[in-house]
Design a protein around this motif. Structure first.
Motif, mmCIF file in Angstrom:
data_model
loop_
_atom_site.group_PDB
_atom_site.id
_atom_site.type_symbol
_atom_site.label_atom_id
_atom_site.label_comp_id
_atom_site.label_asym_id
_atom_site.label_seq_id
_atom_site.Cartn_x
_atom_site.Cartn_y
_atom_site.Cartn_z
ATOM 1 N N SER A 59 10.701 2.020 12.711
ATOM 2 C CA SER A 59 9.783 0.883 12.807
ATOM 3 C C SER A 59 10.422 -0.248 13.605
ATOM 4 C CB SER A 59 9.392 0.398 11.414
ATOM 5 O OG SER A 59 10.515 -0.128 10.757
ATOM 6 N N ASN A 60 9.624 -1.252 13.903
ATOM 7 C CA ASN A 60 10.121 -2.410 14.646
ATOM 8 C C ASN A 60 11.262 -3.083 13.891
ATOM 9 O OD1 ASN A 60 8.220 -2.055 16.658
ATOM 10 N ND2 ASN A 60 6.716 -3.343 15.633
ATOM 11 N N ALA A 77 2.253 -17.498 -2.435
ATOM 12 C CA ALA A 77 2.660 -16.130 -2.137
ATOM 13 C C ALA A 77 4.079 -15.934 -2.650
ATOM 14 C CB ALA A 77 2.625 -15.886 -0.633
ATOM 15 N N LEU A 78 4.420 -14.690 -2.887
ATOM 16 C CA LEU A 78 5.759 -14.374 -3.375
ATOM 17 C C LEU A 78 6.666 -13.906 -2.251
ATOM 18 C CD1 LEU A 78 4.621 -12.527 -6.574
ATOM 19 C CD2 LEU A 78 5.351 -14.896 -6.341
ATOM 20 N N GLY A 79 6.053 -13.498 -1.176
ATOM 21 C CA GLY A 79 6.790 -13.068 -0.003
ATOM 22 C C GLY A 79 5.853 -13.112 1.185
ATOM 23 N N THR A 80 6.415 -13.234 2.367
ATOM 24 C CA THR A 80 5.589 -13.193 3.573
ATOM 25 C C THR A 80 6.285 -12.356 4.631
ATOM 26 O OG1 THR A 80 6.575 -15.185 4.530
ATOM 27 C CG2 THR A 80 4.573 -15.478 3.214
ATOM 28 N N HIS A 81 5.462 -11.775 5.459
ATOM 29 C CA HIS A 81 5.949 -11.046 6.615
ATOM 30 C C HIS A 81 5.311 -11.699 7.826
ATOM 31 C CE1 HIS A 81 5.236 -7.994 9.761
ATOM 32 N NE2 HIS A 81 6.529 -7.861 9.607
ATOM 33 N N LYS A 124 4.500 -1.838 9.229
ATOM 34 C CA LYS A 124 3.666 -0.742 9.741
ATOM 35 C C LYS A 124 2.179 -0.964 9.503
ATOM 36 C CE LYS A 124 6.419 3.095 10.414
ATOM 37 N NZ LYS A 124 6.022 4.282 10.985
ATOM 38 N N GLU A 125 1.838 -1.520 8.360
ATOM 39 C CA GLU A 125 0.431 -1.720 7.989
ATOM 40 C C GLU A 125 0.205 -3.206 7.714
ATOM 41 O OE1 GLU A 125 -2.033 0.471 7.963
ATOM 42 O OE2 GLU A 125 -0.729 2.135 8.508
ATOM 43 N N LYS A 130 -5.497 1.436 1.978
ATOM 44 C CA LYS A 130 -4.981 2.646 1.348
ATOM 45 C C LYS A 130 -3.661 3.097 1.993
ATOM 46 C CE LYS A 130 -6.454 7.173 -0.205
ATOM 47 N NZ LYS A 130 -7.549 8.136 -0.303
ATOM 48 N N ALA A 131 -3.572 3.028 3.297
ATOM 49 C CA ALA A 131 -2.345 3.421 4.000
ATOM 50 C C ALA A 131 -1.181 2.511 3.610
ATOM 51 C CB ALA A 131 -2.568 3.386 5.507
ATOM 52 N N PHE A 132 -1.470 1.227 3.453
ATOM 53 C CA PHE A 132 -0.440 0.268 3.046
ATOM 54 C C PHE A 132 0.131 0.646 1.678
ATOM 55 C CE2 PHE A 132 0.731 -3.491 0.597
ATOM 56 C CZ PHE A 132 1.650 -4.093 1.431
#
Length: 166
Positions: A59-60, A77-81, A124-125, A130-132
């Motif tokens: 992945s990146n 939020a508890l975390g961020t991307h 990735k997602e 569902k994929a996540f």
């Protein structure tokens, strides 16, 4: 009990009962007695990178992993991307950053694993689809149970006190 809003009524009633009897903290401490040792940004970065290298090798890359004291308060939020694209010459460069609430500095390691896996899955997602969640379960087979337990912990923190900050 806003963190448990989407769960079944019997489950919420059980948590509410434990909370009213002041036994919710004891329940969590029995299930998760020890806090993790990744309390610095450097240790968190290494922890998240080990997870990434184990499950998302191709992945990146991630440019930053830190604890963020403002997350829980400001963004709820508890975390961020964060994903930022920049043009550098002829190339498009992507920068991934993961920020985790400082609330997770003193929690059991499975809780840190859950939030780390959640934020890594966003590489990735982007959406919670569902994929996540399949990716989260691939990296952490008991992901859904841990997510529930983190929500129970957040309920304990909000209603009574943080049992792991003692």
């Amino acid at each position: 009990m806003k963190y448990l809003a989407h769960y079944s009524e019997p489950l919420k009633a059980r948590i509410s009962e434990l909370l009213s009897r002041d036994q919710l903290g004891d329940y969590l401490l029995e299930k998760y007695p020890e806090v993790h040792k990744y309390s610095t940004d450097k240790a968190l970065r290494q922890y998240v990178f080990e997870l990434k290298n184990r499950y998302l090798k191709k992945s990146n890359p991630i440019s930053k992993v830190v604890y963020d004291p403002k997350l829980h308060v400001i963004k709820n939020a508890l975390g961020t991307h964060s994903f930022v694209s920049r043009v550098q010459g002829q190339k498009l460069k992507a920068k991934n950053e993961i920020r985790i609430s400082t609330l997770f500095k003193r929690v059991p390691e499975p809780f840190l694993a859950m939030i780390s896996v959640h934020e890594l899955a966003h590489i990735k997602e982007k959406e919670h689809n569902k994929a996540f969640y399949s990716l989260c379960e691939y990296m952490l087979p008991n992901y859904h149970q841990l997510e529930f337990d983190v929500r129970v912990y957040l309920t304990q923190v909000e209603e009574r006190q943080d049992i792991y900050s003692r």
